[in-house]
Design a protein around this motif. Sequence first.
Motif, PDB file in Angstrom:
ATOM      1  N   LYS A 177      59.583  33.393  42.720  1.00 49.52           N
ATOM      2  CA  LYS A 177      58.569  32.946  41.763  1.00 49.52           C
ATOM      3  C   LYS A 177      57.581  34.060  41.406  1.00 49.52           C
ATOM      4  O   LYS A 177      56.878  33.968  40.401  1.00 49.52           O
TER       5      LYS A 177
ATOM      6  N   HIS B  68      55.487  40.121  39.324  1.00 48.43           N
ATOM      7  CA  HIS B  68      54.351  40.905  39.809  1.00 48.43           C
ATOM      8  C   HIS B  68      54.785  42.110  40.636  1.00 48.43           C
ATOM      9  O   HIS B  68      53.957  42.729  41.306  1.00 48.43           O
TER      10      HIS B  68
ATOM     11  N   THR C  18      46.190  43.494  41.819  1.00 48.36           N
ATOM     12  CA  THR C  18      46.547  42.078  41.851  1.00 48.36           C
ATOM     13  C   THR C  18      46.740  41.691  43.308  1.00 48.36           C
ATOM     14  O   THR C  18      47.603  42.244  43.993  1.00 48.36           O
TER      15      THR C  18
ATOM     16  N   ARG D 200      42.910  40.605  39.773  1.00 51.20           N
ATOM     17  CA  ARG D 200      43.665  39.368  39.558  1.00 51.20           C
ATOM     18  C   ARG D 200      43.992  38.782  40.925  1.00 51.20           C
ATOM     19  O   ARG D 200      44.378  39.510  41.843  1.00 51.20           O
TER      20      ARG D 200
ATOM     21  N   ILE E 229      46.136  35.746  42.997  1.00 48.98           N
ATOM     22  CA  ILE E 229      47.197  34.735  42.969  1.00 48.98           C
ATOM     23  C   ILE E 229      47.292  34.101  44.350  1.00 48.98           C
ATOM     24  O   ILE E 229      47.416  34.800  45.357  1.00 48.98           O
TER      25      ILE E 229
ATOM     26  N   LYS F 294      42.682  25.644  41.898  1.00 46.70           N
ATOM     27  CA  LYS F 294      43.186  26.255  40.667  1.00 46.70           C
ATOM     28  C   LYS F 294      42.119  27.042  39.918  1.00 46.70           C
ATOM     29  O   LYS F 294      42.399  28.101  39.348  1.00 46.70           O
TER      30      LYS F 294
ATOM     31  N   ASP G 264      43.540  33.179  39.422  1.00 45.20           N
ATOM     32  CA  ASP G 264      44.169  33.376  38.117  1.00 45.20           C
ATOM     33  C   ASP G 264      45.492  32.624  38.024  1.00 45.20           C
ATOM     34  O   ASP G 264      45.913  32.225  36.938  1.00 45.20           O
ATOM     35  N   GLU G 265      46.127  32.451  39.172  1.00 48.01           N
ATOM     36  CA  GLU G 265      47.407  31.734  39.217  1.00 48.01           C
ATOM     37  C   GLU G 265      47.577  31.138  40.608  1.00 48.01           C
ATOM     38  O   GLU G 265      47.229  31.772  41.603  1.00 48.01           O
ATOM     39  N   LEU G 266      48.094  29.924  40.658  1.00 52.58           N
ATOM     40  CA  LEU G 266      48.354  29.279  41.942  1.00 52.58           C
ATOM     41  C   LEU G 266      49.789  28.763  41.941  1.00 52.58           C
ATOM     42  O   LEU G 266      50.172  27.960  41.089  1.00 52.58           O
ATOM     43  N   ILE G 267      50.570  29.254  42.890  1.00 53.62           N
ATOM     44  CA  ILE G 267      51.971  28.865  43.003  1.00 53.62           C
ATOM     45  C   ILE G 267      52.148  28.041  44.272  1.00 53.62           C
ATOM     46  O   ILE G 267      51.851  28.507  45.373  1.00 53.62           O
TER      47      ILE G 267
END
Length: 222
Positions: A15, A19, A125, A153, A155, A170, A174-177
């Motif tokens: 996923k 990156h 990141t 950034r 994550i 969230k 910047d992004e949550l997986i």
Amino acid sequence: MFANRKAAGEALAKKLEAHEGADTVIFALPRGGVPVAAPVAKRLKAPLSLLFVKKIGAPGQPELAIGAIVDGEEPTQILHNDIIRSLHVSELYLSTESDLALAEIERRRALYAGLYARVSPKGKTAVIIDDGLATGASMEAAISAVRQQGATRIIGAIPIAPTDIIEKLKSDVDELICLDAQESFHSVSQAYHEFMQLSDADVMEVLNEFSGDERSLVQKRA
């Protein structure tokens, strides 16, 4: 369901493939986050660093997190004030437990010294990985720490978490997986066939294996 933490990490790595590159740093939350993060760092060809976060448990209920501490130049403290008020937790208890948490963080950092890359997230990141979230206190503290340290950034990447905690976090990243968002959440272990408690020796073994893989890769490139 994941066979074990390593399998969960391999699934997360897929996923996170976008990156891959020099601007990404993988931060694992010991202990459980380390075997999840190692396959991610390997696949993304990114440094594997550690964020030492220690949960502060409620009086008489150590598994119930009322906050967390993460080390750094200035330790970051996250408190769940609603739980603290409902349990009537004293300032003395919070101060004492915070000091104990910092002492444990220092012990682990000294123990693992030389086995991982101490990398600053400044201008990078930052991918923060744990083996799962229950209250989200540790992840919340880690996010605050890397933001203060200048990550461009952030994550969050986890195999399992309750849906309400995901929604809460969230806005902090910047992004949550999350591979397995659970409305009926009982414990992190429900996502794994094998979920043993990890010792410091287990973590050191994973870090040694990762370092060995990295050295072999460098030698092959040379």
